[in-house]
Each structure stands twice: as C-alpha cells, then as structure tokens.
Design a protein around this motif. Structure first.
Motif, mmCIF file in Angstrom:
data_model
loop_
_atom_site.group_PDB
_atom_site.id
_atom_site.type_symbol
_atom_site.label_atom_id
_atom_site.label_comp_id
_atom_site.label_asym_id
_atom_site.label_seq_id
_atom_site.Cartn_x
_atom_site.Cartn_y
_atom_site.Cartn_z
ATOM 1 N N LYS A 4 56.408 -16.516 80.739
ATOM 2 C CA LYS A 4 56.457 -15.995 79.366
ATOM 3 C C LYS A 4 57.863 -15.476 79.032
ATOM 4 C CE LYS A 4 54.169 -12.771 76.260
ATOM 5 N NZ LYS A 4 53.150 -11.732 76.118
ATOM 6 N N GLU A 5 58.462 -14.730 79.957
ATOM 7 C CA GLU A 5 59.822 -14.227 79.747
ATOM 8 C C GLU A 5 60.813 -15.380 79.628
ATOM 9 O OE1 GLU A 5 60.141 -10.018 82.086
ATOM 10 O OE2 GLU A 5 59.949 -11.835 83.309
ATOM 11 N N PHE A 6 60.630 -16.373 80.488
ATOM 12 C CA PHE A 6 61.534 -17.517 80.461
ATOM 13 C C PHE A 6 61.444 -18.250 79.124
ATOM 14 C CE2 PHE A 6 62.399 -22.031 81.181
ATOM 15 C CZ PHE A 6 63.718 -21.942 81.575
ATOM 16 N N LYS A 7 60.227 -18.480 78.666
ATOM 17 C CA LYS A 7 60.046 -19.212 77.418
ATOM 18 C C LYS A 7 60.539 -18.438 76.200
ATOM 19 C CE LYS A 7 56.335 -22.267 78.801
ATOM 20 N NZ LYS A 7 54.995 -22.750 78.528
ATOM 21 N N SER A 8 60.514 -17.111 76.278
ATOM 22 C CA SER A 8 60.939 -16.309 75.134
ATOM 23 C C SER A 8 62.461 -16.199 75.030
ATOM 24 C CB SER A 8 60.320 -14.912 75.197
ATOM 25 O OG SER A 8 60.872 -14.182 76.275
ATOM 26 N N TYR A 9 63.176 -16.486 76.114
ATOM 27 C CA TYR A 9 64.638 -16.377 76.088
ATOM 28 C C TYR A 9 65.227 -17.529 75.294
ATOM 29 C CZ TYR A 9 69.486 -16.101 77.419
ATOM 30 O OH TYR A 9 70.851 -16.017 77.377
ATOM 31 N N ARG A 10 66.218 -17.221 74.488
ATOM 32 C CA ARG A 10 66.933 -18.254 73.734
ATOM 33 C C ARG A 10 68.420 -18.127 74.058
ATOM 34 N NH1 ARG A 10 62.861 -20.347 73.828
ATOM 35 N NH2 ARG A 10 61.297 -20.351 72.241
ATOM 36 N N PHE A 11 69.021 -19.240 74.430
ATOM 37 C CA PHE A 11 70.449 -19.229 74.706
ATOM 38 C C PHE A 11 71.201 -18.986 73.410
ATOM 39 C CE2 PHE A 11 68.847 -21.710 78.262
ATOM 40 C CZ PHE A 11 69.514 -21.108 79.317
ATOM 41 N N ASN A 12 72.178 -18.099 73.473
ATOM 42 C CA ASN A 12 73.037 -17.875 72.322
ATOM 43 C C ASN A 12 74.382 -17.356 72.819
ATOM 44 O OD1 ASN A 12 72.981 -14.951 72.541
ATOM 45 N ND2 ASN A 12 70.912 -15.050 71.685
ATOM 46 N N SER A 13 75.328 -17.272 71.930
ATOM 47 C CA SER A 13 76.675 -16.880 72.327
ATOM 48 C C SER A 13 76.813 -15.378 72.555
ATOM 49 C CB SER A 13 77.669 -17.333 71.260
ATOM 50 O OG SER A 13 77.353 -16.732 70.021
ATOM 51 N N GLU A 14 75.825 -14.600 72.184
ATOM 52 C CA GLU A 14 75.921 -13.147 72.299
ATOM 53 C C GLU A 14 75.447 -12.602 73.646
ATOM 54 O OE1 GLU A 14 73.891 -11.505 68.948
ATOM 55 O OE2 GLU A 14 75.109 -12.636 67.535
ATOM 56 N N GLU A 16 74.500 -13.573 77.832
ATOM 57 C CA GLU A 16 74.527 -14.522 78.943
ATOM 58 C C GLU A 16 73.168 -14.521 79.646
ATOM 59 O OE1 GLU A 16 77.083 -16.485 80.204
ATOM 60 O OE2 GLU A 16 78.171 -15.996 78.375
ATOM 61 N N PRO A 17 72.681 -15.681 80.040
ATOM 62 C CA PRO A 17 71.432 -15.708 80.809
ATOM 63 C C PRO A 17 71.682 -15.190 82.222
ATOM 64 C CG PRO A 17 72.359 -17.896 80.635
ATOM 65 C CD PRO A 17 73.210 -17.006 79.785
ATOM 66 N N SER A 18 70.665 -14.634 82.810
ATOM 67 C CA SER A 18 70.797 -14.138 84.182
ATOM 68 C C SER A 18 70.811 -15.315 85.154
ATOM 69 C CB SER A 18 69.633 -13.213 84.522
ATOM 70 O OG SER A 18 68.431 -13.961 84.598
ATOM 71 N N ASP A 19 71.240 -15.047 86.360
ATOM 72 C CA ASP A 19 71.226 -16.084 87.396
ATOM 73 C C ASP A 19 69.800 -16.563 87.633
ATOM 74 O OD1 ASP A 19 73.947 -15.962 87.696
ATOM 75 O OD2 ASP A 19 73.891 -14.702 89.491
#
Length: 64
Positions: A4-14, A16-19
């Motif tokens: 659920k957390e993974f699906k809710s994340y959206r890549f954006n320039s503001e 950085e995604p975690s490792d």
C-alpha cells in the motif's frame, strides 16, 4: 515497506525515493521483464516449430 505504501508513492522532483522503494521498484520491474521475456521466448520458439514443420511438409511433397 507495505504494498500500500509503495503504491501510494509518486515519483516527483521534490522528494527522493528511499533505497527500499527503489529496491522494491526494481524487483517488480525485473519480475515483469522476466515474465515478458519468457512469454516472448515461448511464442517465438512455438512459431519456429510450426514454420519448421510446415517447411518439412512442403519438402516432402516436392518430387525430385
């Protein structure tokens, strides 16, 4: 990280995604590519077998 957390994340320039997120993304991408490659491989060789059988039948029909 939950699905659920993974699906809710959206890549954006503001932000950085975690490792962990990147690892999860790469695992999913690798799995999808592997499945796609296997499917494509099966279809290719099945088509090759059919064409081979067809050509063999044509050669047997030819009278030399």
């Amino acid at each position: 990280m939950s699905e659920k957390e993974f699906k809710s994340y959206r890549f954006n320039s503001e932000s950085e995604p975690s490792d962990e997120m990147l690892d999860h993304l790469m695992e999913k991408a690798a799995k999808e590519v592997k499945e796609s490659n296997e499917s494509t491989n099966r279809a290719f060789f099945e088509n090759l077998r059919k064409l081979s059988q067809k050509r063999k039948a044509e050669w047997k029909e030819m009278d030399y």
